[in-house]
Design an enzyme around this catalytic site. Structure first.
Site, PDB file in Angstrom:
ATOM      1  N   LYS A  32      25.198  85.082  -7.829  1.00  0.00           N
ATOM      2  CA  LYS A  32      25.296  86.531  -7.597  1.00  0.00           C
ATOM      3  C   LYS A  32      26.696  86.935  -7.134  1.00  0.00           C
ATOM      4  CE  LYS A  32      23.643  87.829  -3.670  1.00  0.00           C
ATOM      5  NZ  LYS A  32      24.887  88.224  -2.940  1.00  0.00           N
ATOM      6  N   THR A  33      27.214  86.240  -6.134  1.00  0.00           N
ATOM      7  CA  THR A  33      28.523  86.595  -5.586  1.00  0.00           C
ATOM      8  C   THR A  33      29.613  86.422  -6.633  1.00  0.00           C
ATOM      9  OG1 THR A  33      27.780  85.892  -3.389  1.00  0.00           O
ATOM     10  CG2 THR A  33      30.154  86.122  -3.728  1.00  0.00           C
ATOM     11  N   ASP A 217      26.245  95.214  -3.315  1.00  0.00           N
ATOM     12  CA  ASP A 217      25.675  93.870  -3.166  1.00  0.00           C
ATOM     13  C   ASP A 217      24.372  93.964  -2.364  1.00  0.00           C
ATOM     14  OD1 ASP A 217      25.466  91.122  -3.278  1.00  0.00           O
ATOM     15  OD2 ASP A 217      26.860  90.766  -1.620  1.00  0.00           O
ATOM     16  N   GLU A 218      23.468  93.006  -2.566  1.00  0.00           N
ATOM     17  CA  GLU A 218      22.205  92.935  -1.811  1.00  0.00           C
ATOM     18  C   GLU A 218      21.494  94.289  -1.814  1.00  0.00           C
ATOM     19  OE1 GLU A 218      21.251  90.129  -1.049  1.00  0.00           O
ATOM     20  OE2 GLU A 218      22.842  88.829  -0.312  1.00  0.00           O
ATOM     21  N   GLN A 248      14.031  88.757  -2.290  1.00  0.00           N
ATOM     22  CA  GLN A 248      14.693  88.470  -1.022  1.00  0.00           C
ATOM     23  C   GLN A 248      14.819  89.732  -0.160  1.00  0.00           C
ATOM     24  OE1 GLN A 248      17.945  85.428  -1.117  1.00  0.00           O
ATOM     25  NE2 GLN A 248      17.822  85.671  -3.336  1.00  0.00           N
ATOM     26  N   ARG A 600      17.178  78.216   0.603  1.00  0.00           N
ATOM     27  CA  ARG A 600      18.431  77.838   1.279  1.00  0.00           C
ATOM     28  C   ARG A 600      18.730  76.353   1.061  1.00  0.00           C
ATOM     29  NH1 ARG A 600      20.306  81.884   0.585  1.00  0.00           N
ATOM     30  NH2 ARG A 600      18.353  82.309  -0.478  1.00  0.00           N
TER      31      ARG A 600
END
Length: 744
Positions: A32-33, A217-218, A248, A600
């Site tokens: 994603k980043t 983002d997010e 998430q 994670r």
């Protein structure tokens, strides 16, 4: 454009879709980043000036990392990007435009403590008893209202209960108090820009023209105020790209609204949709388990994670006797995995649902001499000695800041008491001036003694002196001179205790931070430093450089990754967590939270649960979390506790307890036995409802809903309530007196 070769085909398509609304559903560990970073680099490579790009993140750390990557891809021009958190970017706009809202550019940003302190004073002014109306609860409701973009007037219109009516009164007066103090709280940094844009269409058009491309983002973590703000800015060109993962979305308690991402395509017709489903982080086993879990959620955007990574080892689920053994089992697993995989301690993370769980874990780490670091403890900038110095700096930047003035007017001690301050506050209110301006008219405050006036004059003199010195010294020199003159360091040094020396070191560290800020930003101002400090978060300051195991809540772990992860406390009532209400949407968010924890892990995942746990000072018998059964069995290995530990767990109930506690312990054991011995059915008709005590962990029978397990019991007497998970009807909130529950 050679950097596009670093991306897979779907990522490339998402990066190149430059114009119009775009939604990128990015599964955990799917890059994603990288996509967000490369999309910005692509826009700049296509000729879009950096200052026309607004990129919004949720942590300063993420913004810094992305900006550094973009600089490497396209050069130093990326330094001109408007990239940062929602709060920092809109604070920047407010500094430029706040005169239109009757604030000055030196406005103070109140943190949670400052906000709570102000609310307490407002409640005192309105004669609202804090015993009846919890100030923290009032603050939480006001914060939620702001996140939903509800003004005091609109909130009052929606009030149906007494508490909401009182909150509406506090909310209105609280906002007036903030304005008088030239201060905004965190939520105002989101609400005030909307107010500005809706009042001043020309200013809105200016920023719509400036920000030709907007990236978020997010996006699943945005609240309604953030969503509304972004929509205002994007409504002209509609060049908005959002990146997120509905699976998430875990921050509803902060006001995050999952509808923002679920309804994005409906709100932006013609939106292009891209799904990033290839995971680069975790093994096939971990990904399969995560996918099995999340498919139980009904509210979601469909996607299927996959990976080319090795299959890896199965996820290990460990049943422990109690929370002490849980800590010991986790320690042993870390020792074994560290040796087997040749890993450092910083490669391990232990995640849990509530901060209270860390106690037993910490004991195990200390007993085994394993270094650990807790994320989410008292932050550096929230320590008393740091807040004292910062209050001086804030008052010097904004003399109308009443919260800061009251914090330091008698620090170090000057003999200024509450009675003196009340006289001063009343005088300021009667003359509609700030308390600092009241200091300039002390001779008019007839109630003050000469001694009190002298002390207040000393305080006013030092503030005015350092206001005058600001232009004559560097920020770093000026701050150190102020601290030296106040004598704060000398006071701590003279105390000669471990605690005072720790405070001394912390103040020195603050001065070092100011020096570093001045070195990095020669043009940086006192106001910009205070803004940076106000908006820092735990994750922003955590680098993971110490060779220690990381302990943190599941919420804090979002966005991080570790080779080996342990998730503790997979028990009903803990994960999923029950706090008196349990709607299906709450359970879905708890499931998403568990999903975040699972994803994670890179190489190995451990999950632990206990048969006995001390919670709220009492022994509980938690049932195994329903989420464990939703993981499937193909990639799971279960490890049970030894019979010896089972006997030890049972014996804990009678260990060194007085007779009354022994009796209660026996009742608990009998209740636990009834929960698992289905053939031992008591003769309910022979005993009254009052004789059957409804306890957490007991299986019960309801006339309509059938069999269920008691998850939470709260209240006493006629007001006692129970949260019961029924086999066929889900979770119900019942008043025990009227529920006619029988032991099952």
């Amino acid at each position: 454009m050679k950097f596009l070769n670093d991306l897979n085909s779907v990522q490339q398509e998402a990066v190149k879709a430059a114009n119009g609304p775009v939604m990128i559903i990015a599964g955990a560990g799917s890059g994603k980043t990288r996509v967000l970073t490369y999309r910005i680099a692509y826009l700049m490579a296509c000729g879009v000036p950096a200052h026309q790009i607004l990129a919004l993140t949720f942590t300063n750390k993420a913004a810094r990392e992305m900006k550094n990557r973009i600089v490497k891809l396209v050069g130093d021009d990326a330094g001109n990007l408007w990239m940062g958190t929602f709060h920092s970017m809109f604070a920047r706009i407010l500094r430029k435009e706040c005169l239109h809202l009757k604030f000055t550019p030196a406005f103070t940003i109140y943190d949670a403590d400052d906000s709570l302190s102000t609310i307490k004073k407002v409640m005192e002014k309105l004669n609202l008893p804090t015993q009846q109306f919890n100030p923290a609860a009032v603050r939480a409701r006001i914060s939620f209202a702001k996140n939903q973009y509800l003004s005091p007037g609109k909130y009052a219109e929606t009030a149906h209960e007494l508490i909401d009516e009182k909150v509406a009164l506090v909310y209105a007066e609280y906002q007036k108090t903030l304005e008088r103090s030239n201060a905004m709280d965190f939520d105002d940094l989101l609400v005030k820009p909307i107010e500005l844009f809706e009042k001043k269409k020309d200013i809105l058009e200016k920023y719509q023209h400036r920000f030709k491309f907007i990236l978020v983002d997010e996006f699943q973590d945005t609240n309604r105020a953030q969503y509304h703000m972004v929509r205002l800015l994007a409504q002209s060109l509609k060049n908005i790209a959002v990146v997120g993962d509905d699976a998430q979305s875990i921050y509803s308690f902060r006001g995050a609204d999952i509808r923002n991402i679920l309804d994005f395509q409906k709100d932006y017709p013609g939106c292009q949709l891209f799904r990033l489903e290839q995971n680069y982080r975790s093994t096939k086993s971990i990904i399969s388990v995560a996918d099995e879990l999340i498919r139980f959620n009904k509210e979601q955007l469909k996607k299927k994670l996959w990976t080319d990574n090795p299959a890896g080892e199965p996820v290990t689920v460990v049943q422990c006797a109690d929370d002490r053994e849980e800590g010991n089992q986790i320690v042993r697993a870390i020792q074994q995995e560290s040796h087997r995989r040749k890993l450092d301690l910083k490669d391990f993370a232990v995640l849990y649902r509530t901060n209270a769980q860390s106690r037993a874990l910490e004991e195990a780490f200390r007993k085994n001499a394993i270094p650990y670091e807790i994320i989410g403890g008292t932050r550096f900038y929230e320590r008393k000695e740091i807040k004292d110095v910062l209050a001086y700096l804030r008052l010097l930047a904004n003399p109308t800041d009443e919260v800061s003035l009251l914090r330091v007017v008698n620090y170090p001690a000057r003999g200024i008491g509450d009675v003196t301050l009340e006289h001063l506050r009343r005088f300021a209110a009667e003359h509609s001036i700030s308390m600092f301006d009241a200091l300039k008219r002390l001779n008019e405050v007839i109630e003050l003694t000469d001694r009190a006036k002298n002390s207040l004059v000393q305080f006013k003199t030092i503030i005015e002196k350092y206001q005058a010195l600001r232009p004559q010294m560097t920020f770093s020199e000026w701050a150190r001179s102020l601290v030296d003159e106040l004598g704060i360091l000398s006071i701590y040094k003279e105390e000669r205790t471990a605690e005072s020396m720790g405070r001394w070191e912390n103040v020195q560290e603050l001065l070092s931070a100011i020096s570093e800020f001045s070195s990095d930003k020669p043009d940086g101002t006192l106001e910009s430093f205070l803004e940076e400090v106000a908006l820092v978060s735990d994750i922003d300051t955590w680098e993971g450089e110490h060779n220690a195991v990381t302990l943190m809540t599941l919420h804090a772990s979002k966005g991080l990754e570790f080779p080996v992860v342990m998730i503790a406390g997979l028990e009903e009532g803990l994960l999923p967590f029950y706090s008196g209400t349990s709607e299906s949407s709450d359970v879905e968010e708890e499931r998403r939270l568990f999903y975040v924890g699972i994803t994670r892990a890179e190489q190995k995942l451990y999950i632990t649960h206990t048969s006995l746990r001390y919670r709220f000072g009492d022994v509980t018998y938690p049932g195994e979390s329903r989420f464990l059964h939703e993981l499937g069995s193909e990639h799971i290995e279960r490890v049970g506790m030894k019979p010896q530990r089972q006997r030890e767990a049972a014996s804990l109930l009678d260990f060194e307890k007085p007779a009354a506690e022994e009796k209660r312990s026996a009742q608990r054991k009998r209740a636990e036995e009834s929960a698992y011995q289905q053939d031992a059915m008591p003769d309910y008709e022979s005993e009254s409802q009052e004789q059957f005590e409804v306890k957490r962990g007991v299986k019960v029978q309801h006339e309509i809903f059938g069999r269920g397990l008691v998850m939470v019991v709260s209240g006493k007497g006629d007001a006692q309530k129970a949260v019961v998970q029924f086999e066929n009807y889900g979770t119900k909130n019942l008043i025990v007196k009227y529920a006619r529950l029988r032991p099952a």
